[in-house]
Design a protein around this motif. Sequence first.
Motif, PDB file in Angstrom:
ATOM      1  N   SER A 177       6.206 -10.879   8.063  1.00 45.71           N
ATOM      2  CA  SER A 177       5.317 -11.208   6.954  1.00 45.71           C
ATOM      3  C   SER A 177       5.311 -10.073   5.937  1.00 45.71           C
ATOM      4  N   ASN A 178       5.382 -10.433   4.658  1.00 47.95           N
ATOM      5  CA  ASN A 178       5.267  -9.403   3.621  1.00 47.95           C
ATOM      6  C   ASN A 178       3.881  -8.759   3.648  1.00 47.95           C
ATOM      7  N   GLU A 179       2.842  -9.553   3.936  1.00 39.27           N
ATOM      8  CA  GLU A 179       1.478  -9.019   3.891  1.00 39.27           C
ATOM      9  C   GLU A 179       1.145  -8.190   5.134  1.00 39.27           C
ATOM     10  N   LEU A 180       1.548  -8.678   6.314  1.00 40.75           N
ATOM     11  CA  LEU A 180       1.193  -7.965   7.546  1.00 40.75           C
ATOM     12  C   LEU A 180       2.146  -6.813   7.857  1.00 40.75           C
ATOM     13  N   CYS A 181       3.439  -7.036   7.663  1.00 41.50           N
ATOM     14  CA  CYS A 181       4.445  -6.054   8.114  1.00 41.50           C
ATOM     15  C   CYS A 181       4.854  -5.083   7.009  1.00 41.50           C
TER      16      CYS A 181
ATOM     17  N   LEU B 191      12.530 -19.249   3.917  1.00 43.39           N
ATOM     18  CA  LEU B 191      12.628 -18.734   5.281  1.00 43.39           C
ATOM     19  C   LEU B 191      13.180 -17.311   5.305  1.00 43.39           C
ATOM     20  N   LEU B 192      13.417 -16.758   4.125  1.00 40.53           N
ATOM     21  CA  LEU B 192      13.788 -15.352   3.998  1.00 40.53           C
ATOM     22  C   LEU B 192      12.725 -14.633   3.190  1.00 40.53           C
ATOM     23  N   ARG B 193      12.417 -13.407   3.588  1.00 36.32           N
ATOM     24  CA  ARG B 193      11.561 -12.546   2.785  1.00 36.32           C
ATOM     25  C   ARG B 193      12.459 -11.764   1.828  1.00 36.32           C
ATOM     26  N   VAL B 194      12.070 -11.716   0.573  1.00 41.33           N
ATOM     27  CA  VAL B 194      12.919 -11.153  -0.481  1.00 41.33           C
ATOM     28  C   VAL B 194      12.321  -9.857  -1.009  1.00 41.33           C
ATOM     29  N   ILE B 195      13.130  -8.789  -0.982  1.00 36.03           N
ATOM     30  CA  ILE B 195      12.744  -7.515  -1.586  1.00 36.03           C
ATOM     31  C   ILE B 195      13.483  -7.399  -2.911  1.00 36.03           C
ATOM     32  N   HIS B 196      12.749  -7.259  -3.981  1.00 37.82           N
ATOM     33  CA  HIS B 196      13.360  -7.233  -5.308  1.00 37.82           C
ATOM     34  C   HIS B 196      13.896  -5.836  -5.623  1.00 37.82           C
ATOM     35  N   SER B 197      14.884  -5.441  -4.851  1.00 44.02           N
ATOM     36  CA  SER B 197      15.508  -4.129  -5.008  1.00 44.02           C
ATOM     37  C   SER B 197      16.807  -4.122  -4.211  1.00 44.02           C
ATOM     38  N   SER B 198      17.745  -3.274  -4.627  1.00 47.03           N
ATOM     39  CA  SER B 198      18.962  -3.038  -3.847  1.00 47.03           C
ATOM     40  C   SER B 198      19.066  -1.558  -3.470  1.00 47.03           C
TER      41      SER B 198
ATOM     42  N   TYR C 231      19.712  -8.137  -4.384  1.00 43.21           N
ATOM     43  CA  TYR C 231      18.411  -7.985  -3.741  1.00 43.21           C
ATOM     44  C   TYR C 231      18.566  -7.988  -2.228  1.00 43.21           C
ATOM     45  N   MET C 232      17.499  -7.616  -1.516  1.00 40.36           N
ATOM     46  CA  MET C 232      17.528  -7.550  -0.063  1.00 40.36           C
ATOM     47  C   MET C 232      16.710  -8.685   0.541  1.00 40.36           C
ATOM     48  N   VAL C 233      17.113  -9.089   1.752  1.00 42.27           N
ATOM     49  CA  VAL C 233      16.390 -10.147   2.446  1.00 42.27           C
ATOM     50  C   VAL C 233      16.169  -9.756   3.908  1.00 42.27           C
ATOM     51  N   ILE C 234      15.058 -10.273   4.456  1.00 39.63           N
ATOM     52  CA  ILE C 234      14.741 -10.128   5.878  1.00 39.63           C
ATOM     53  C   ILE C 234      14.379 -11.516   6.385  1.00 39.63           C
ATOM     54  N   PRO C 235      14.981 -11.981   7.482  1.00 43.05           N
ATOM     55  CA  PRO C 235      14.629 -13.310   7.990  1.00 43.05           C
ATOM     56  C   PRO C 235      13.179 -13.385   8.427  1.00 43.05           C
ATOM     57  N   GLU C 236      12.536 -14.494   8.121  1.00 38.99           N
ATOM     58  CA  GLU C 236      11.133 -14.663   8.503  1.00 38.99           C
ATOM     59  C   GLU C 236      10.981 -14.651  10.023  1.00 38.99           C
ATOM     60  N   VAL C 237      11.907 -15.315  10.721  1.00 39.40           N
ATOM     61  CA  VAL C 237      11.849 -15.395  12.176  1.00 39.40           C
ATOM     62  C   VAL C 237      13.111 -14.778  12.762  1.00 39.40           C
ATOM     63  N   SER C 238      12.917 -13.879  13.717  1.00 39.52           N
ATOM     64  CA  SER C 238      14.045 -13.188  14.333  1.00 39.52           C
ATOM     65  C   SER C 238      13.731 -12.919  15.804  1.00 39.52           C
TER      66      SER C 238
ATOM     67  N   LEU D  92       0.820  -1.212   0.000  1.00 36.75           N
ATOM     68  CA  LEU D  92       0.000   0.000   0.000  1.00 36.75           C
ATOM     69  C   LEU D  92       0.854   1.261   0.000  1.00 36.75           C
ATOM     70  N   ASN D  93       2.157   1.094   0.219  1.00 38.74           N
ATOM     71  CA  ASN D  93       3.048   2.233   0.436  1.00 38.74           C
ATOM     72  C   ASN D  93       3.951   2.550  -0.750  1.00 38.74           C
ATOM     73  N   GLY D  94       3.770   1.858  -1.863  1.00 40.74           N
ATOM     74  CA  GLY D  94       4.579   2.124  -3.037  1.00 40.74           C
ATOM     75  C   GLY D  94       5.941   1.458  -3.039  1.00 40.74           C
ATOM     76  N   LEU D  95       6.242   0.642  -2.037  1.00 35.07           N
ATOM     77  CA  LEU D  95       7.523  -0.053  -1.994  1.00 35.07           C
ATOM     78  C   LEU D  95       7.563  -1.169  -3.036  1.00 35.07           C
ATOM     79  N   PRO D  96       8.763  -1.561  -3.481  1.00 34.73           N
ATOM     80  CA  PRO D  96       8.855  -2.671  -4.442  1.00 34.73           C
ATOM     81  C   PRO D  96       8.370  -3.971  -3.826  1.00 34.73           C
ATOM     82  N   LYS D  97       8.012  -4.903  -4.673  1.00 36.92           N
ATOM     83  CA  LYS D  97       7.406  -6.158  -4.223  1.00 36.92           C
ATOM     84  C   LYS D  97       8.320  -6.935  -3.284  1.00 36.92           C
ATOM     85  N   MET D  98       7.719  -7.491  -2.243  1.00 41.45           N
ATOM     86  CA  MET D  98       8.401  -8.446  -1.384  1.00 41.45           C
ATOM     87  C   MET D  98       7.719  -9.800  -1.539  1.00 41.45           C
ATOM     88  N   GLY D  99       8.514 -10.842  -1.699  1.00 41.06           N
ATOM     89  CA  GLY D  99       7.986 -12.195  -1.756  1.00 41.06           C
ATOM     90  C   GLY D  99       8.786 -13.097  -0.843  1.00 41.06           C
ATOM     91  N   ILE D 100       8.702 -14.393  -1.084  1.00 47.24           N
ATOM     92  CA  ILE D 100       9.511 -15.336  -0.313  1.00 47.24           C
ATOM     93  C   ILE D 100      10.582 -15.913  -1.231  1.00 47.24           C
TER      94      ILE D 100
END
Length: 265
Positions: free
Chosen positions: A180-184, A142-149, A114-121, A2-10
Amino acid sequence: ALNGLPKMGIGNKPIDDGNYLFSEEEMIAFIEKEPNAEKYFYRWYGSDEFLNGLKRYCLLAQKIPKAELETMPKTRELIEAVRLFRLKSKSKPTLQLADSPTKFHVECFPQSNYMVIPEVSSERREYIPVGYLNNEILASSLLRVIHSSDPYIFGLVSSKMHMTWVKAVAGRLESRFRYSNELCYNTFPIPDLNQKQRDNISTHALNVIQEREKYIEVPIGDLYGPSKMPKDLKSAHEQLDQIVESCYRSKPFVSDEQRLEHLFK
C-alpha cells in the motif's frame, strides 16, 4: 509521504469490462479487422504481467482523434460496450463516467520512465521486485506507481530495511503481502541523508539493476523467487542492504527484530 519521497499512486483503472484489454493474439486479430487501431495499442502491465512476463495490451481509445474514430467501426463498438457496461453500475462515479466512455476511472500516464511495485507479492520472496517501465507502457491499478526513475529511490524501496517495514505494516491477501502506498511507502522511516549517502545508495542500486539485466529473458517473479535468486544478484542486493543500513546507524543490524525496533524508534 512523511519521508520526502516522490508521490506513489496506483496505475490505470479502466472500468471497461475488459473491452479495452487484449491478449497478443486478440490484438493481432483485432488489427487485422481494423488496421488503423494498431498505433493506439499499448503494452499493459498489472501484477501478473509484471511478475510473470505475460503479454497484454490496452487499446487507448481516448487518444484516437474524433475524425479518425469515425472510420473505425470495431473500435466504436468497444466504446459503446464500455458505455453500456458503466450505465449498469450502481456506483454514481461509474455512472457519470459513462458519459466519457473512452476515459478511465483512474488515469496514470507518466511523462517519463517510472517505477512500479506489484500490489500483491509472495511473502516467500526476500525482496518485493521493483521495476522500471517507460512511458509507452501502461501500468494497471494492480501496480503501485512511483513517479520517478531515480536509482536512489529504487535503492531504498529495494532494501531489506524497507522489506522489514513492509512485513510489519502491510496488509495481506491470504498470506501474501498487499503493498500500500499509504501504509507501506508513505510511512517508511528514512533518516536525513547527505548527498554522499544518496549517491552511494544510487551506485549500489545501479549495480542491482545491472545484475538483473543479465537475466532479461527471465520473468522478474522467477528471478526473485524463493531460493531462485542468482548468486550475483543476491550479492548485489546484500551490498545495497549494507549501504542503506549504514545510513540508519554505524553498528550493523543482526536481525529483522533489530531493524524493526530501530525503524519504530
